[in-house]
Motif scaffolding. Structure first.
Motif, PDB file in Angstrom:
ATOM      1  N   GLU A 115       0.544  11.160 -13.041  1.00 40.41           N
ATOM      2  CA  GLU A 115       1.044   9.992 -12.324  1.00 40.41           C
ATOM      3  C   GLU A 115       1.113  10.256 -10.827  1.00 40.41           C
ATOM      4  O   GLU A 115       1.594  11.313 -10.402  1.00 40.41           O
ATOM      5  CB  GLU A 115       2.430   9.595 -12.835  1.00 40.41           C
TER       6      GLU A 115
ATOM      7  N   TYR B  13       0.354   4.194  -9.044  1.00 40.72           N
ATOM      8  CA  TYR B  13       1.196   3.046  -8.746  1.00 40.72           C
ATOM      9  C   TYR B  13       1.433   3.002  -7.231  1.00 40.72           C
ATOM     10  O   TYR B  13       1.664   4.036  -6.603  1.00 40.72           O
ATOM     11  CB  TYR B  13       2.527   3.153  -9.483  1.00 40.72           C
ATOM     12  N   HIS B  14       1.394   1.812  -6.661  1.00 40.84           N
ATOM     13  CA  HIS B  14       1.507   1.713  -5.205  1.00 40.84           C
ATOM     14  C   HIS B  14       2.418   0.566  -4.800  1.00 40.84           C
ATOM     15  O   HIS B  14       2.527  -0.445  -5.497  1.00 40.84           O
ATOM     16  CB  HIS B  14       0.122   1.552  -4.566  1.00 40.84           C
ATOM     17  N   MET B  15       3.079   0.727  -3.642  1.00 39.77           N
ATOM     18  CA  MET B  15       3.882  -0.346  -3.056  1.00 39.77           C
ATOM     19  C   MET B  15       3.819  -0.253  -1.537  1.00 39.77           C
ATOM     20  O   MET B  15       3.801   0.833  -0.959  1.00 39.77           O
ATOM     21  CB  MET B  15       5.337  -0.283  -3.539  1.00 39.77           C
TER      22      MET B  15
ATOM     23  N   TYR C 261       2.412   8.114  -7.299  1.00 41.07           N
ATOM     24  CA  TYR C 261       3.059   6.953  -6.702  1.00 41.07           C
ATOM     25  C   TYR C 261       2.800   6.978  -5.195  1.00 41.07           C
ATOM     26  O   TYR C 261       2.979   8.009  -4.546  1.00 41.07           O
ATOM     27  CB  TYR C 261       4.567   6.977  -6.961  1.00 41.07           C
TER      28      TYR C 261
ATOM     29  N   VAL D  21      -4.864   3.681 -15.206  1.00 39.13           N
ATOM     30  CA  VAL D  21      -4.113   2.515 -14.750  1.00 39.13           C
ATOM     31  C   VAL D  21      -3.917   2.590 -13.245  1.00 39.13           C
ATOM     32  O   VAL D  21      -3.535   3.640 -12.710  1.00 39.13           O
ATOM     33  CB  VAL D  21      -2.731   2.434 -15.442  1.00 39.13           C
ATOM     34  N   ILE D  22      -4.171   1.470 -12.550  1.00 36.27           N
ATOM     35  CA  ILE D  22      -3.822   1.295 -11.140  1.00 36.27           C
ATOM     36  C   ILE D  22      -3.022   0.013 -11.034  1.00 36.27           C
ATOM     37  O   ILE D  22      -3.482  -1.051 -11.446  1.00 36.27           O
ATOM     38  CB  ILE D  22      -5.074   1.223 -10.242  1.00 36.27           C
ATOM     39  N   ASP D  23      -1.806   0.081 -10.515  1.00 38.28           N
ATOM     40  CA  ASP D  23      -0.954  -1.094 -10.495  1.00 38.28           C
ATOM     41  C   ASP D  23       0.072  -0.959  -9.383  1.00 38.28           C
ATOM     42  O   ASP D  23       0.321   0.141  -8.871  1.00 38.28           O
ATOM     43  CB  ASP D  23      -0.247  -1.250 -11.843  1.00 38.28           C
ATOM     44  N   GLN D  24       0.689  -2.065  -9.012  1.00 34.82           N
ATOM     45  CA  GLN D  24       1.777  -2.053  -8.042  1.00 34.82           C
ATOM     46  C   GLN D  24       3.080  -1.712  -8.750  1.00 34.82           C
ATOM     47  O   GLN D  24       3.207  -1.868  -9.972  1.00 34.82           O
ATOM     48  CB  GLN D  24       1.898  -3.409  -7.353  1.00 34.82           C
ATOM     49  N   PHE D  25       4.069  -1.245  -7.983  1.00 35.42           N
ATOM     50  CA  PHE D  25       5.392  -1.021  -8.545  1.00 35.42           C
ATOM     51  C   PHE D  25       6.441  -1.354  -7.500  1.00 35.42           C
ATOM     52  O   PHE D  25       6.150  -1.475  -6.308  1.00 35.42           O
ATOM     53  CB  PHE D  25       5.543   0.418  -9.057  1.00 35.42           C
ATOM     54  N   THR D  26       7.671  -1.523  -7.952  1.00 37.63           N
ATOM     55  CA  THR D  26       8.801  -1.786  -7.065  1.00 37.63           C
ATOM     56  C   THR D  26       9.943  -0.858  -7.459  1.00 37.63           C
ATOM     57  O   THR D  26       9.964  -0.295  -8.552  1.00 37.63           O
ATOM     58  CB  THR D  26       9.284  -3.237  -7.171  1.00 37.63           C
TER      59      THR D  26
ATOM     60  N   ARG E 259      -2.554   7.644 -13.849  1.00 36.58           N
ATOM     61  CA  ARG E 259      -1.755   6.470 -13.503  1.00 36.58           C
ATOM     62  C   ARG E 259      -1.484   6.513 -11.999  1.00 36.58           C
ATOM     63  O   ARG E 259      -0.908   7.478 -11.489  1.00 36.58           O
ATOM     64  CB  ARG E 259      -0.417   6.477 -14.246  1.00 36.58           C
TER      65      ARG E 259
END
Length: 737
Positions: free
Chosen positions: A686, A712-714, A688, A731-736, A710
């Motif tokens: 993972e 995750y970016h914000m 981030y 997986v590539i996705d946004q996170f908060t 994985r």
């Protein structure tokens, strides 16, 4: 220290109440009050650095109104001064000294009945009320009584002439005929630290356009003073406010300017409860998956991501014995290994000549030790670590620190006996006796980042001799042949030859001991299996600070500048720079079947010219195999050659705050600025990204998540004509938060 009173289930903001308590509130509504309280506490702490607890409580309340009526006097609390500064007043000067725990102005010795005043004057435009107030903190030096003094204010008209006719006497010069306002302060009043209100709401004579203070010392004795306050109208610096700080706080503080002082509050150690509260409010909540085991607060302040207390954290990785007592000094020019090397920090008069001898001496103590290396020197292999020999490796916790304006260079090269003329057989080449050559660089052709280029390695002397005007070398048995494209003779000054030997090595496999280490302000060049190689094999910690690492050997598969292996502890770097690696910069490994955890904290790392066409999967930062957690803050990861810039694999977890990660046309086919994937079935890697600028050209990806990866970016910025890519279950996705 103010009492903390909990109010509500969550402590998220605070303010002082009328009883001097620190009341903690819930929610965002009291943010201004919280920051106001911090600023008031800071001012109060400075004002009462040498007073007792009761006086501290009094000054806390009195100082609270300080920023509502701006202080016109520049640098009133000496926060922009350093010890030893000299400020000219008239023909004399005031020196800044540390007195009773705080910075003070110290008057010159032997100024009996002499008046001194600052060169600059203050325009009455600063005082729209037509009146001014002034106060001063006076402190006597230990065992020295302060003599009587007079603080005076003199007015000047538009032509620069002194104006008479003051209507307030200030307890001195009561005839009103003298051209000044004067406050007489007898010795009896100032034999201990005293806040003196010199003037309060005093009008100046008609026609005055500028005013200037004057200090007259009546006896032959020195004094120290600080905390000058000069304000418009009433309300001198230490006068208690007419209304409670709590009543005016929410509408009376510049939130941004107060918040900008957060690191200063922390460094001053003022009001620890409140500062902890502030940091907890703005610190980023680390992902649970990171499983971070250390008390580490990462926050964004003034547009920059930071780690609270980073220097103290780095120095804490070694045993406290490392920082006690004298250090062992090394000076390759004037040192002598027959000496002990021990002296107070920076005293090289008793220095040893070789680092290896300093390490041996430190090991013999049976406790932690530190070594100081004189700056501006280049240490060849003979004067360096010599860590190919296990006896030279540290067996105790250690620190090695470069002292001076420029980092000492510690290399795996020798001073060679280059001839003045070319070889008789290979007439374009210079020949010298030297075996085990790992790499050769050109010291006269650094690029814009200061990275020196390699000389190309040729199969034999004949191939080199007939290659034309090239920068190249050839190893033939125990002889080294080299030539330069500029036609200049090959010398130690323009060409550096690295050998196939270790540079810095701390390895349980070789030394038989697991130790904790700290390196600061050094430049390490050359070495294998990395410029810096730390193979703990168990519980250990390592910290490097402002260390430059470059040009590891081109032999074998491990060619990293900073290679950390099987460390079960904290691996921290601060402001490190990596250059000229033919494979990786930071390369952290926990090898199977090991299950222990490594924690990597990289703060503001910088990489340039990492990787080469002759090796694959080259990375500026990479985590491998088993359990590693990493925090990267403010990186400057330049493009790599034949690789992906940040690439993690295996069961590793990483979060990156801010900074820049870039890949360009030199990257590997299918490569990305950020890439994640697994090595073995069931592993999840993972990454981030928080507020990171990610840059990629059209032939590469911003982010690539392979099977098990994985990302995750914000709040990130993506530059270049690129895209993202996933394979398998990536997986590539946004996170908060």
């Amino acid at each position: 220290m103010a009492e903390v009173v909990e109010n509500g289930s969550q402590s998220v903001s605070a303010v002082m109440n009328g009883e001097g308590q620190l009341v903690v509130y819930q929610g965002e509504s009291e943010t201004n009050a919280l920051l106001y309280a911090a600023e008031a506490k800071r001012l109060a702490g400075l004002a009462s650095a040498f007073s007792d607890e009761a006086a501290t409580a009094r000054d806390n309340a009195e100082a609270a109104s300080a920023d509502y009526n701006a202080n016109i006097y520049p640098d009133p609390t000496l926060e922009y001064r350093s010890e030893g500064d000299q400020i000219t007043w008239s023909s004399s000067y005031l020196e800044v000294v540390t007195d009773q725990g705080a910075l003070r102005y110290q008057t010159p010795a032997s100024l009996s009945a002499i008046s001194i005043s600052p060169i600059d004057r203050f325009s009455v435009a600063n005082f729209p009320s037509g009146k001014f107030s002034h106060s001063i903190m006076i402190a006597s030096k230990p065992a020295t009584a302060v003599g009587a003094i007079r603080w005076r204010w003199i007015g000047y008209d538009a032509e620069g002439a002194i104006v008479t006719g003051w209507t307030t006497d200030g307890n001195d010069d009561t005839s009103m005929s003298r051209p000044r306002y004067s406050r007489y302060i007898p010795e009896a009043e100032i034999t201990e630290p005293t806040v003196v209100v010199v003037a309060e709401d005093v009008p100046w004579p008609e026609g005055v356009v500028e005013i200037r203070p004057e200090l007259r010392i009546e006896t032959d004795a020195q004094m120290t003073f600080s905390h000058m306050a000069l304000r418009n109208g009433p309300n001198p610096y230490y006068k208690a406010p007419a209304v409670s700080p709590r009543a005016v706080a929410a509408n009376s503080v510049d939130v941004q300017s107060a918040l900008a002082r957060l690191d200063e509050y922390d460094a001053l150690g003022i009001n620890a409860e409140l500062i902890d509260l502030l940091y907890s409010n703005i610190a980023f909540d680390l992902p649970t998956a990171l499983a971070w085991a250390y008390e580490t607060q990462v926050y964004k302040l003034n547009g920059e991501w930071k780690v609270r207390g980073e220097d103290a954290l780095a120095r804490s990785v070694v045993d406290p014995s490392v920082w006690s007592g004298q250090g062992i000094h090394v000076d390759i020019v004037d040192g002598n290994d027959a000496r002990s090397g021990y002296a107070e920090e920076g005293d090289f008069s008793n220095a040893k000549r070789k680092i290896s001898e300093a390490f041996k001496a430190g090991n013999l103590t049976g406790s932690g030790f530190r070594v100081y290396v004189k700056s501006g020197q280049t240490l060849t292999r003979a004067f360096g670590f010599l860590h190919d020999t296990a006896a030279n490796q540290p067996t105790q916790d250690f620190a090695i620190i470069g002292l001076g304006e420029s980092r000492p260079v510690i290399g795996t090269h020798d001073d060679l006996s280059w001839p003045a003329t070319t070889d008789a057989t290979y007439t374009n080449c210079y020949k010298v006796a030297r075996s085990s050559v790992a790499r050769v660089i050109n010291l006269t052709d650094a690029d814009s980042d200061g990275v020196f280029p390699d000389l190309t390695k040729y199969a034999d002397a004949d191939a080199l001799d007939t290659a034309g005007a090239v920068d190249g070398f050839a190893q033939v048995g125990s002889d080294l042949y080299a030539r330069r494209a500029d036609g200049a003779p090959v010398t130690n000054a323009n060409t550096r030859v690295f050998l196939a030997v270790k540079n810095f090595e701390s390895s349980i496999d070789n030394s038989g001991a697991t130790v904790n280490g700290y390196l600061e302000d050094l430049e390490l060049q050359g070495g294998l299996p990395g410029t810096l190689h730390f193979n703990a094999g168990g519980v250990a910690n390592l910290a490097t600070s402002r260390t430059k690492l470059g040009y590891p050997a081109m032999i074998g598969s491990e060619k990293s500048t900073r290679r950390i292996r099987n460390l079960a502890g904290l691996n921290i770097s601060i402001d490190d720079e990596h250059v000229g690696s033919l494979q990786d910069a930071e390369n952290d490994h926990v090898d199977p079947p090991a299950t222990h955890q490594m924690y990597t904290l990289a703060i503001r790392p910088k990489t340039r010219k990492i990787g080469s066409a002759g090796s694959t999967s080259n990375n500026a930062f990479t985590l491998h195999d088993k359990t590693i957690s990493a925090i990267v803050v403010g990186p400057d990861f330049g493009p790599v050659i034949n690789g992906s810039t940040l690439r993690n694999v295996g069961n590793t977890k990483c979060i990156v705050f801010g900074g820049r990660i870039e890949i360009d046309a030199n990257g590997e086919a299918g490569g990305a600025a950020v890439r994640a994937g697994r090595d073995e079935a069931g592993e999840i890697c993972e990454i981030y990204l928080v507020g990171v600028t990610v840059v990629a050209d059209a032939s590469h990806y911003w982010m690539r998540a392979d099977d098990g990866g994985r990302i995750y970016h914000m709040d990130c910025i993506f530059e270049g004509a690129s895209s993202n890519y996933t394979t398998g279950d990536g997986v590539i996705d946004q996170f908060t938060q």
